[in-house]
Write an enzyme that holds these catalytic residues in place. Sequence first.
Site, PDB file in Angstrom:
ATOM      1  N   TYR A   3     -70.366  33.948 -95.316  1.00  0.00           N
ATOM      2  CA  TYR A   3     -69.669  33.808 -96.604  1.00  0.00           C
ATOM      3  C   TYR A   3     -69.099  35.157 -96.988  1.00  0.00           C
ATOM      4  CZ  TYR A   3     -69.522  29.453 -99.194  1.00  0.00           C
ATOM      5  OH  TYR A   3     -69.155  28.224 -99.655  1.00  0.00           O
ATOM      6  N   THR A  30     -47.607  29.026 -90.496  1.00  0.00           N
ATOM      7  CA  THR A  30     -48.847  28.569 -89.866  1.00  0.00           C
ATOM      8  C   THR A  30     -49.124  29.516 -88.704  1.00  0.00           C
ATOM      9  OG1 THR A  30     -47.775  27.143 -88.250  1.00  0.00           O
ATOM     10  CG2 THR A  30     -48.345  26.136 -90.379  1.00  0.00           C
ATOM     11  N   LYS A  83     -48.722  26.865 -84.605  1.00  0.00           N
ATOM     12  CA  LYS A  83     -47.580  26.186 -83.973  1.00  0.00           C
ATOM     13  C   LYS A  83     -47.086  27.074 -82.826  1.00  0.00           C
ATOM     14  CE  LYS A  83     -46.866  23.282 -88.005  1.00  0.00           C
ATOM     15  NZ  LYS A  83     -45.996  22.847 -89.124  1.00  0.00           N
ATOM     16  N   ASP A 113     -40.437  28.950 -95.825  1.00  0.00           N
ATOM     17  CA  ASP A 113     -41.549  28.254 -95.186  1.00  0.00           C
ATOM     18  C   ASP A 113     -41.284  28.254 -93.681  1.00  0.00           C
ATOM     19  OD1 ASP A 113     -43.572  26.708 -94.283  1.00  0.00           O
ATOM     20  OD2 ASP A 113     -43.177  24.982 -95.585  1.00  0.00           O
ATOM     21  N   ARG A 123     -55.760  27.015 -85.928  1.00  0.00           N
ATOM     22  CA  ARG A 123     -55.181  26.215 -87.007  1.00  0.00           C
ATOM     23  C   ARG A 123     -55.369  26.966 -88.324  1.00  0.00           C
ATOM     24  NH1 ARG A 123     -53.213  21.529 -86.956  1.00  0.00           N
ATOM     25  NH2 ARG A 123     -53.488  21.595 -84.716  1.00  0.00           N
ATOM     26  N   GLU A 151     -66.645  35.643 -99.884  1.00  0.00           N
ATOM     27  CA  GLU A 151     -65.736  35.358-100.991  1.00  0.00           C
ATOM     28  C   GLU A 151     -65.106  36.643-101.505  1.00  0.00           C
ATOM     29  OE1 GLU A 151     -67.505  31.936-103.236  1.00  0.00           O
ATOM     30  OE2 GLU A 151     -66.921  33.231-104.900  1.00  0.00           O
TER      31      GLU A 151
HETATM   32  C1  LIG Z   1     -46.458  22.336 -90.360  1.00  0.00           C
HETATM   33  C2  LIG Z   1     -45.766  22.649 -91.637  1.00  0.00           C
HETATM   34  C3  LIG Z   1     -46.488  22.868 -92.822  1.00  0.00           C
HETATM   35  C4  LIG Z   1     -47.957  22.562 -92.963  1.00  0.00           C
HETATM   36  O1  LIG Z   1     -48.841  23.186 -92.125  1.00  0.00           O
HETATM   37  P1  LIG Z   1     -50.339  22.567 -92.022  1.00  0.00           P
HETATM   38  O2  LIG Z   1     -51.111  23.663 -91.385  1.00  0.00           O
HETATM   39  O3  LIG Z   1     -50.232  21.327 -91.204  1.00  0.00           O
HETATM   40  O4  LIG Z   1     -50.806  22.282 -93.420  1.00  0.00           O
HETATM   41  C5  LIG Z   1     -45.784  23.274 -93.945  1.00  0.00           C
HETATM   42  N1  LIG Z   1     -44.457  23.443 -93.915  1.00  0.00           N
HETATM   43  C6  LIG Z   1     -43.726  23.213 -92.811  1.00  0.00           C
HETATM   44  C7  LIG Z   1     -42.252  23.432 -92.839  1.00  0.00           C
HETATM   45  C8  LIG Z   1     -44.359  22.802 -91.632  1.00  0.00           C
HETATM   46  O5  LIG Z   1     -43.624  22.567 -90.546  1.00  0.00           O
END
Ligand SMILES: *Cc1c(COP(=O)(O)O)cnc(C)c1O
Length: 430
Positions: free
Chosen positions: A71, A243, A246, A217, A252, A73
């Site tokens: 933990y 993320t 990917k 994003d 993850r 925090e």
């Molecule tokens: C994959 C994705 C997310 C979300 O990611 P998670 O880890 O699955 O929550 C947000 N925005 C875009 C554009 C994505 O392609």
Amino acid sequence: MSVTVPTTRGTPAAPQAWRGLEALARQDPELADLILGEARRQADGLQLIAAENFASPAVLAALGSPLVNKYAEGYPGARHHGGCELVDLVERAAMDRARALFGAEHANVQPHSGSAAVLAAYAALLRPGDTVLAMALPQGGHLTHGSPANFSGRWYDFVGYGVRRDTGLIDYAQVRALARQHRPAAIVCGSISYPRHPDYAAFRDIADETGAWLIADAAHPAGLIAGGAAPSPVPYADVVCATTHKVLRGPRGGLLLCRAALAERVDRAVFPFIQGGGPQMHTIAAKAVAFGEAATPAFTAYAHQVVANARVLAAALAAEGVTVTTGGTDTHLVTGDVSGLALDAATARGRLAAAGVVLDVCGLPHGTAHGLRLGTAAVTTQGMREPEMARIAVLLGSVLRGDGPYAENSAARAEVAELAGAFRPYPEHI
Ligand SMILES: *Cc1c(COP(=O)(O)O)cnc(C)c1O
């Protein structure tokens, strides 16, 4: 749908097919079988889901470490819990590596997912009820870009922009007109299926003109950006969301990047606002490992190969009769319409799944039909290159049309087995 789990129970040697699973197999054969079965499914098929990849054994080792017990925090140097001296160094390493990798002034490595990163970016910059301009969901926006089923659509007032009917490219004139009309508090650029690079400078210009924050994003292209194979939003956006699992090929999880001036707002939005508990230190360690990997020349070569592979795949799929959105790709993503093959997308996905090829159905801009979305991040990690992309396109075309060399399911499965056998994702393990 029924799932066949290749059972290893009663065959004590089998769990050794995944190193480290032996002890689990002795204690809990049911779960060991499921995990090994999934590892085999990943290795034995063709993984073309655009958001997926194969994390390295080093990343997996960090994830499976005793850091999961801790933990912590708060943030490094300011934790609620004791005993954080070493995990502080882990998180600092992850932050330093992320900043260096992306050339960002500040990095927050705690978001549990990409969606959590987007939620934190909104929380840092917006108030509930604010207007946000983002890509409309049917055109390629993510759930967190204003879906009524998601927090974003419930707490903010979203306006959607789209792509041009003639080119499939983002309609920047429309983005500017909507920004002037609605005066959004923030503009979001980023998509789940747009195969081209956003023009970050154009978005910045529109945001400046209309007094909006710019949130990028970059969940999908973050790995391409890290590898120098896609332009970076970091110099343009106020906050960049990403993320780490990917194209970036880490665990993850999520990541936020911003200027130093916004660091405190962003950090407070993550903790204590959206994640009022402990960060996942094992995942943060794995993110640090992945950032380290992504800083190597080998990863730069990988990122460029991902794009080269996607370009070949897009062109070859077009030759097979798939109508490729925007006529090609600049990224790891290819989306296409299969209605020219007299198929709907769900049937197409089912036929391919029966052959061991896994990909997604996605919405198509302006289309009533759905299309297919595929990506080259995972197969490129396996070492596949242009010749294999050409083979994959022939396989897909033949299976979808039901004619040619792979019209018979057995022939299609044999081709998948040959490709998968020649390019094992974890040759040391299975
Ligand atoms: C994959 C994705 C997310 C979300 O990611 P998670 O880890 O699955 O929550 C947000 N925005 C875009 C554009 C994505 O392609």
